[in-house]
Scaffold this motif. Structure first.
Motif, short mmCIF file in Angstrom:
data_model
loop_
_atom_site.label_atom_id
_atom_site.label_comp_id
_atom_site.label_asym_id
_atom_site.label_seq_id
_atom_site.Cartn_x
_atom_site.Cartn_y
_atom_site.Cartn_z
N VAL A 1 0.86 -1.18 0.00
CA VAL A 1 0.00 0.00 0.00
C VAL A 1 0.89 1.23 0.00
CG1 VAL A 1 -1.81 1.26 1.20
CG2 VAL A 1 -1.79 -1.24 1.24
N GLY A 2 1.03 1.87 -1.15
CA GLY A 2 1.86 3.06 -1.23
C GLY A 2 2.98 2.93 -2.23
N GLU A 3 3.46 4.06 -2.70
CA GLU A 3 4.56 4.08 -3.66
C GLU A 3 5.88 3.74 -2.99
OE1 GLU A 3 3.07 7.77 -6.44
OE2 GLU A 3 3.17 8.00 -4.27
N TYR A 4 6.84 3.32 -3.79
CA TYR A 4 8.16 3.03 -3.27
C TYR A 4 9.21 3.62 -4.20
CZ TYR A 4 8.48 -0.58 -6.87
OH TYR A 4 8.51 -1.23 -8.07
N PHE A 5 10.38 3.87 -3.62
CA PHE A 5 11.53 4.38 -4.37
C PHE A 5 12.61 3.32 -4.33
CE2 PHE A 5 15.59 6.87 -4.26
CZ PHE A 5 15.54 7.31 -5.57
#
Length: 448
Positions: A164-168
């Motif tokens: 759940v959520g963006e990642y780098f």
């Protein structure tokens, strides 16, 4: 022989490095320059489970131990994904540059209901691959990749499911290759990798540095044997512990034909997790392989395999560690042995019509799980037993299967349309990772 050996030195130890191909990478190097190419497109996607790790129920904040229905469970969604990309390759006898980038958005027409979800996400990827030949004996190889996105690419070897959520995520692998004799060469380098999620995904951030040295001996024009040692350290976030890994590997590179190359390495992995309990040391077999084959002018196949003890996603929730309770307990698993398999292929039926397909399979076993936090108690001290909650659990497993198939139609000389179907099935003993998912994608792109 000189050119063949040095070409191998330039890439093969970086199997799985930042090449834009992830674990599919088999040491290939761009041979011809290509001019700057721009790509502009848009995809429309139907997703029948946009929040795949959402659970049927969630804790009731007003009723300790109680549960509420989760509005995000098995939620359908429609989204649009506009993007723009560029690529170019520059080659000369001394230096080769291979540069690519893509920037896009995912917009959900209705915001997903799962906690922490949004209606707009960013997608960005870029990579730079450089080979510089100082002379006939010495060369520099640098491969770098960076991404900021929502959906993971299983071929990069760090994700098992969507979070759940963006990642780098970023990685860079830089090495010097030196040819000592007509047959013997070495390849010495340093690889750096980083993974960072937003605050919705705790205990998942990682930073790894890894130094390595590989000896290469060319036994024939088609075959090179290798001996390699790697040493790496991983710094973890939150409840996850730092880890040290050492690898001793033997390998082979074999060119089956001018258009088919096979690379494999196998050996031992010494995995040491820096836990409070002091029992995080394991010795495991290690294996990695990649195959890249242009079978004929119309048919291309790529495949990879890797078996290792991974440092990613090691802090997991175990639901109901005490039978009959609605309790969420966090455990850190110091052993996460994972097999990653991938195959992709594309076939050109005519000048305007082509097919593409692929499969990923990722089974994993979780052992030596140490209690780090219990919903019913304050943060646990390793080795304690709170009210019958097991201080350690083992023997848990997780299997992920992902497959896709699609057709690409060249509408004009510059415009191409795509239709594809993607199916994902995940089965897990761990909390919130058993699901199935279907996605249908329709897109169009222009190249100029």
């Amino acid at each position: 022989m000189k050119r063949t050996l040095l070409a191998g030195v330039a890439g093969l130890s970086a199997l799985g490095s930042a090449s834009g191909e992830g674990l599919y990478y088999a040491g290939s190097e761009s041979q011809e320059s290509t001019p700057l190419k721009w790509t502009v497109g848009i995809n429309f996607t139907y997703d029948d489970n946009v929040n795949p790790t959402a659970t049927p129920v969630i804790p009731d904040p007003n009723n300790p131990g109680g549960l509420l229905a989760n509005p995000g469970y098995k939620e359908e969604a429609f989204s649009a994904n506009p993007y723009v990309g560029l690529s170019f390759v520059s080659t000369n006898p001394q230096t080769t540059w291979d540069v690519y980038a893509r920037l896009g958005l995912i917009y959900y027409f209705d915001k997903p209901s799962a906690s922490g979800s949004d209606d707009l996400y960013t997608q960005a990827r870029a990579g730079v691959n450089l080979t510089h030949r100082f002379n006939e004996r010495l060369r520099l190889s640098s491969r770098s990749f960076v991404s900021y996105e929502l959906e993971p690419d299983y071929a990069y070897g760090y994700a098992t499911s969507r979070q759940v959520g963006e990642y780098f995520y970023w990685e860079t692998d830089n090495a010097l290759g030196y040819r000592w004799t007509e047959r013997l060469a070495t390849y010495t380098g340093l690889a750096l990798r980083g993974l960072s999620y937003d605050s919705n995904v705790p205990n998942a951030d990682r930073f790894t540095w890894e130094a390595y040295n590989q000896f290469r001996y060319q036994v024939s024009p088609q075959a090179v044997v290798t001996a390699e040692y790697r040493y790496g350290q991983t710094t973890a976030d939150g409840l996850a512990s730092d880890a040290t890994d050492q690898y001793a590997l033997l390998g082979v590179e074999y060119r089956l034909s001018p258009n088919t190359i096979f690379v494999a390495k196998a050996g031992v992995q010494l995995h040491d997790v820096d836990t409070v309990s002091g029992n995080g040391d394991t010795t495991n077999p290690y294996f990695e392989a990649a195959l890249n084959s242009q079978i004929n002018s119309a048919f291309r196949v790529r495949a990879f395999a890797r078996y290792s003890n991974e440092n990613y996603d090691t802090v997991r929730t175990v639901f109901g560690a005490i039978n009959g309770t609605n309790q969420f307990d966090l455990y850190e698993f110091t052993s996460r042995e994972t097999l990653r398999l991938g195959v992709s292929a594309d076939y050109t039926l005519s000048q305007r019509l082509s097919l593409f397909a692929g499969v990923d399979y990722i089974p994993a076993s979780f052992d030596n799980g140490l209690l780090r936090n219990s919903a019913a108690q304050p943060p646990a001290q390793i080795g304690d037993d709170f009210g019958g909650i097991p201080a350690a659990v083992s023997g848990l497993s997780e299997d992920m299967f992902n497959a896709y198939i699609g057709v690409s139609v060249k509408l004009t000389d510059r415009i191409t349309g795509d239709v594809s179907y993607n199916y994902t099935d995940s089965s897990s003993d761990l909390f919130a990772n058993t699901y199935n998912r279907n996605r249908i994608n329709v897109g169009v792109r222009a190249e100029f």
